[in-house]
Design an enzyme around this catalytic site. Structure first.
Site, PDB file in Angstrom:
ATOM      1  N   HIS A   1      33.941  25.220  14.911  1.00 12.94           N
ATOM      2  CA  HIS A   1      34.752  24.787  13.768  1.00 12.94           C
ATOM      3  C   HIS A   1      34.350  23.382  13.310  1.00 12.94           C
ATOM      4  O   HIS A   1      35.128  22.691  12.657  1.00 12.94           O
ATOM      5  CB  HIS A   1      36.250  24.813  14.093  1.00 12.94           C
ATOM      6  CG  HIS A   1      36.689  26.050  14.805  1.00 12.94           C
ATOM      7  ND1 HIS A   1      37.016  27.215  14.164  1.00 12.94           N
ATOM      8  CD2 HIS A   1      36.823  26.310  16.134  1.00 12.94           C
ATOM      9  CE1 HIS A   1      37.349  28.142  15.044  1.00 12.94           C
ATOM     10  NE2 HIS A   1      37.225  27.624  16.250  1.00 12.94           N
TER      11      HIS A   1
ATOM     12  N   SER B   1      16.581   8.145  -2.725  1.00 12.31           N
ATOM     13  CA  SER B   1      17.501   7.989  -3.848  1.00 12.31           C
ATOM     14  C   SER B   1      16.949   6.953  -4.807  1.00 12.31           C
ATOM     15  O   SER B   1      16.414   5.930  -4.381  1.00 12.31           O
ATOM     16  CB  SER B   1      18.884   7.556  -3.351  1.00 12.31           C
ATOM     17  OG  SER B   1      19.707   7.125  -4.424  1.00 12.31           O
TER      18      SER B   1
END
EC number: 4.3.2.2
Length: 490
Positions: free
Chosen positions: A165, A295
């Site tokens: 999870h 970036s």
């Protein structure tokens, strides 16, 4: 149009003022692009017409050796401009190429396409392309598995925090986690090989699959029609042909083909999503080149762009599986033509996409970087909580009361959790245990009780057994291509 578009006599710059599929112009390998090019398709049509003529000659039809030789010498002599003009007038691609082939083979013009229907060249060519496309993908997938197997073997013993999870769970090892990826890819390799090997030729079946035209050509000789079908099938390199077809081979074949490719897409998406999550945790990274920019605005960024590309294209690959499902469901009776335009797109795009994804994933797997110190730090943050049961058992062995010890651990654990969650500090549960005189009987055992390798179970043994028993035998047929490096496109 040919791959990249037909400029129609304009300047070379025309390639920049018309849409081109990014799969062909930016991502997929030249070999896969060529398989789905007009040149390969129409050359294969001519080859099929030649094979048909050769078989018809062998079985006694009036086809001369001169006609055969004329066809052979013009297999690559394709006037694409003439074919385009013919198709514009006739609105029929196969007849346009029959006329174009006949134009450069005047002596053979009368026997080209003799007894055949359009799907003789169309469907049989598609099956040849599908088979050959699988033959390009299979060694690429095997190489990805091989690279990941090397990675898993090298890190079979390296403990890492497991997640369920996406919440901290019991420890595993980096190699064991990688084997989860490998196992899925091994299933894909087996499925791709199975579908490839089960491909059957449409063969020589006529307009509605009854072979009536060929039975007429051979004056009712059923055996010769059977021989004709078998001979052309063998010339095309297939072991079997369909006994039953309509005008086309059943479109359920396309469902099988795209289903296994879509399943491969799901495997790759899961793998690359894991890598992206691990990159965020700073435990593992894909290759990042010296001059690569992450970036335009944030110079420090090291974005997992290769893994992101794989996920992006894998999603496209998975959605393509819907096309053949719907196409097969609406093929009325012996066939309808609403399959044609759809198949031109989805079959090519599925293989070009799978090719791109495997090339990229191989590049990733050849340069994965692991950061053991980061992994170790994360283990230190979580392991004290996981070790509480071991600590309780050690205290009981030293003469303590299980319930008293449990309550002590519970209180100290909550205090340590508050430091982590409310103050942003490190997990100091072990320091609290060391400072508590109640736990003095086991203070000397704490280092042993907190050894990460004692929390990974049989992970390393599982890795070794899995690679030896399942992966190595599966890769053996591909040993000759294992050293090929991935060529990454833009």
């Amino acid at each position: 149009m040919a791959a990249g578009g037909d400029c129609g006599g304009r300047e070379a710059a025309c390639e920049y003022d018309s849409y081109r599929s990014p799969l062909a112009s930016r991502y997929a390998s030249p070999e896969m692009c060529f398989l789905f090019s007009d040149k390969y398709k129409f050359r294969t049509w001519r080859q099929l017409w030649l094979w048909l003529a050769e078989a018809e000659q062998t079985l006694g039809l009036p086809v001369t050796e001169e006609q055969i030789q004329e066809m052979k010498s013009n297999l690559d002599n394709i006037d694409f401009k003439m074919a385009a003009e013919e198709e514009k007038q006739l609105r029929h691609d196969v007849m346009a190429h029959v006329h174009t082939f006949a134009h450069c083979c005047p002596k053979a013009a009368g026997i080209i396409h003799l007894g055949a229907t359009s799907c003789y060249v169309g469907d049989n060519t598609d099956l040849i392309i599908l088979r050959n496309a699988f033959d390009l993908l299979l060694p690429k997938l095997a190489r990805v598995i091989s690279r990941l197997a090397d990675f898993a073997k090298e890190r079979a013993d390296l403990p890492t925090l497991g997640f369920t999870h996406f919440q901290p769970a019991q420890l595993t090892t980096v190699g064991k986690r990688c084997c989860l990826w490998i196992q899925d890819l091994c299933m894909d390799l087996q499925n791709l090989k199975r579908v490839r090997d089960e491909l059957r030729f449409r063969g020589v079946k006529g307009t509605t699959g009854t072979q009536a035209s060929f039975l007429q050509l051979f004056e009712g000789d059923d055996q010769k029609v059977e021989q004709l079908d078998k001979m052309v099938t063998e010339k095309a390199g297939f072991k079997r042909a369909f006994i039953i077809t309509g005008q086309t081979y059943t479109r359920k074949v396309d469902i099988e083909v795209l289903s296994v490719l879509a399943s491969l897409g799901a495997s790759v998406h899961k793998i690359c999503t894991d890598i992206r999550l691990l990159a965020n945790l700073k435990e593992m990274e894909e290759p990042f080149e010296k001059q690569q920019i992450g970036s335009s605005a944030m110079p420090y960024k090291r974005n997992p762009m290769r893994s992101e590309r794989c996920c992006s294209l894998a999603r496209h690959l998975m959605t393509l599986a819907l096309d053949p499902l719907q196409t097969a469901s609406v093929q009325w009776f012996e066939r309808t033509l609403d399959d044609s335009a759809n198949r031109r797109i989805c079959l090519a795009e599925a293989f070009l996409t799978a090719d791109t994804v495997l090339n990229t994933l191989q590049n990733i797997s050849e340069g994965l970087v692991v950061y053991p110190k980061v992994i170790e730090r994360r283990i230190r943050q979580e392991l004290p909580f996981m070790a509480t049961e071991n600590i309780i058992m050690a205290m009981v062995k030293a003469g303590g009361n299980r319930q008293d010890c449990h309550e002590k651990i519970r209180v100290l654990s909550q205090q340590a959790a508050a430091v982590v969650k409310q103050e942003g500090g490190d997990n100091d549960l072990i320091e609290r245990i060391q400072a508590d005189a109640y736990f003095s009987p086991i203070h000397s055992q704490l280092d042993h009780l907190l050894d990460p390798s004692s929390f990974t179970g049989r992970a390393s043994q599982q890795v070794q057994r899995f690679l030896e028993e399942e992966v190595c035998p599966l890769l053996k047929p591909y040993e000759s291509v294992m050293k090929v490096k991935a060529e990454l496109c833009l």
